[in-house]
Design an enzyme around this catalytic site. Sequence first.
Site, mmCIF file in Angstrom:
data_model
loop_
_atom_site.group_PDB
_atom_site.id
_atom_site.type_symbol
_atom_site.label_atom_id
_atom_site.label_comp_id
_atom_site.label_asym_id
_atom_site.label_seq_id
_atom_site.Cartn_x
_atom_site.Cartn_y
_atom_site.Cartn_z
ATOM 1 C CB SER A 97 6.947 11.743 -9.674
ATOM 2 O OG SER A 97 5.822 11.497 -10.549
ATOM 3 C CE LYS B 189 4.159 14.350 -11.534
ATOM 4 N NZ LYS B 189 3.651 12.639 -11.705
ATOM 5 C CB SER C 216 3.626 8.886 -10.045
ATOM 6 O OG SER C 216 5.108 8.661 -10.608
#
Length: 589
Positions: free
Chosen positions: A153, A79, A177
């Site tokens: 996310s 990420k 997330s």
Amino acid sequence: MMELATLQAAYRDGSLTPSQCVQQVLDRIASSGRDEIWISRVDEAALHDTARELDRLLTEEGHGVLARLPLFGVPFAVKDNIDVAGMPTTAACPAFAYTPQRSATVVERLQAAGAILIGKTNLDQFATGLVGTRSPYGPVRNAIDPEYVSGGSSAGSAVAVALGLVGFSLGTDTAGSGRVPAGLNNIVGLKPTPGLLSTRGVVPACRTLDCVSIFARTVADSWQVSQVAAGYDREDPYSRQITMRGPQRRGYRIAIPAQLEFFGDAAAEQAFAAMLASLRERADCSIDVIDYAPFRDAASLLYQGPWVAERLEAAGPLLAAQPDAVHPVVAGIVRQGTDYSALDAFKGQYKLAALKRAAEEALAGYDFLLVPTTPTMPRMEAVLEQPVLLNSQLGYYTNFVNFFGMAALAVPGRQRSDGLPAGVTLIGAGGADHALAAAAQALFEAAAAAPVASAPLAFNEPTVQLAVVGAHLEGQPLNWQLVERGARKLIATQTAPQYRLYALRNTTPPKPGLARVTEQGAAIEIEVWELPLRRFGEFVAEIPQPLGIGSLELADGRWVKGFICEPAAIADAEDITPFGGWRAYLKRG
């Protein structure tokens, strides 16, 4: 496919090389049509150089390199709020971008284990959102049906795994997330106990709550990655030396919320009910309801309490200097942080402490809490129209977990009637990571071929070695007393040739007695287990008369703690020394 066991088998039998694997990955990415997954990618020439170096190691070391490097040749993604040396970290905000000189601790550990970094993935900006739509790099579409949100996310990381572009990926998890995208894309999302994986080199969302998470196709894969990534990091002040609970061996006592909420999504409700019905049919599983109110109320504190002020640390300076550079929904959430005072922060802590105590009391007597990963699965267009309301719904079963210092593992559940995924999440107390992984594999992956129960994390606490000779041997009826206390088998060996073994009378389950003798002794088969020292006293307290713990000599001359027997009990016992061990005696004709 990109399952770790499949890749390792292909490297072992010579049907695949790292260079071929990298080329396959690049071809899949090119043909996927999913540019929104990535924010940046490793230069292809550098990727091929890395792969060729692994090719060389495989040629020179053979299968040995697969043992030395546990993630040899496995492609992965991270990420883009996690630092990779020489690559921009954007947190999905171009104006915030910087280029670190050093990678995050977790990335360093994975690459040192032979994993191949492919690129950095898209996310809800500043890791603020559970939908995957709040990014200037574009909304990340769901891997199962692009009309639906991918969840966030950690959107790009989850979809990259779900589409088979990489073997595993890293996300982060503050409010869910690392679990919501797993549930919505039908993969596994491991959210560790806070502090188990280092957050050094991670852009903070709420630093006191942030965790690095792992996405994979199977529980075994997520656990194998965690074994490499986990570990105390002195450079991270939030890293902790967490003591692990062992996996269950006597069945599972599972709690579910009495107040289940699906926000009108009948297909999600039916899928969860079908999954519960199948679990209730298992002889090793009991399910009861508990009051969900303290968990729900704690979840609301994350965005309706002073913790939202923590989000000002990373995004606040940019928001003040360049307000137009921040996504409008993210900006609206982060600005709320200015509404809270230091007094509000203390009041929030007091309320959280009371809710945590109530949650602990509700879960007393249960091994895990089981919840839907998400209560519903919204369409992309609906989220764009109601970004805050639908985002809040997605966090109904996730937001409280880090507040309470718990571990969680999201896995695919029963498919919904409309063909969409309906994930479920097992949640356990801090330090239950290994127990969660073993339980999730046993309950939800019936065809799993790589059990994690016998693959614990490395000890990070004092231990004691213990020799067992009978009912505590692996596979025997009292072995659970070791395993559930976090013990792991070191070796199967023999005693020194100065012992005799006896079958004791009137013991349940049947047990042997081991006695050291001065003449006519023999070597007896035993196992040596390593047990956390903090659990040793309670283990000894469970040992019934006439057995006890003393010192025992091994065949190699070492002395360890081990089972001994009172001489009085041996007087009328059957001498079974000629069998050489308890298992051989049990197999007698």
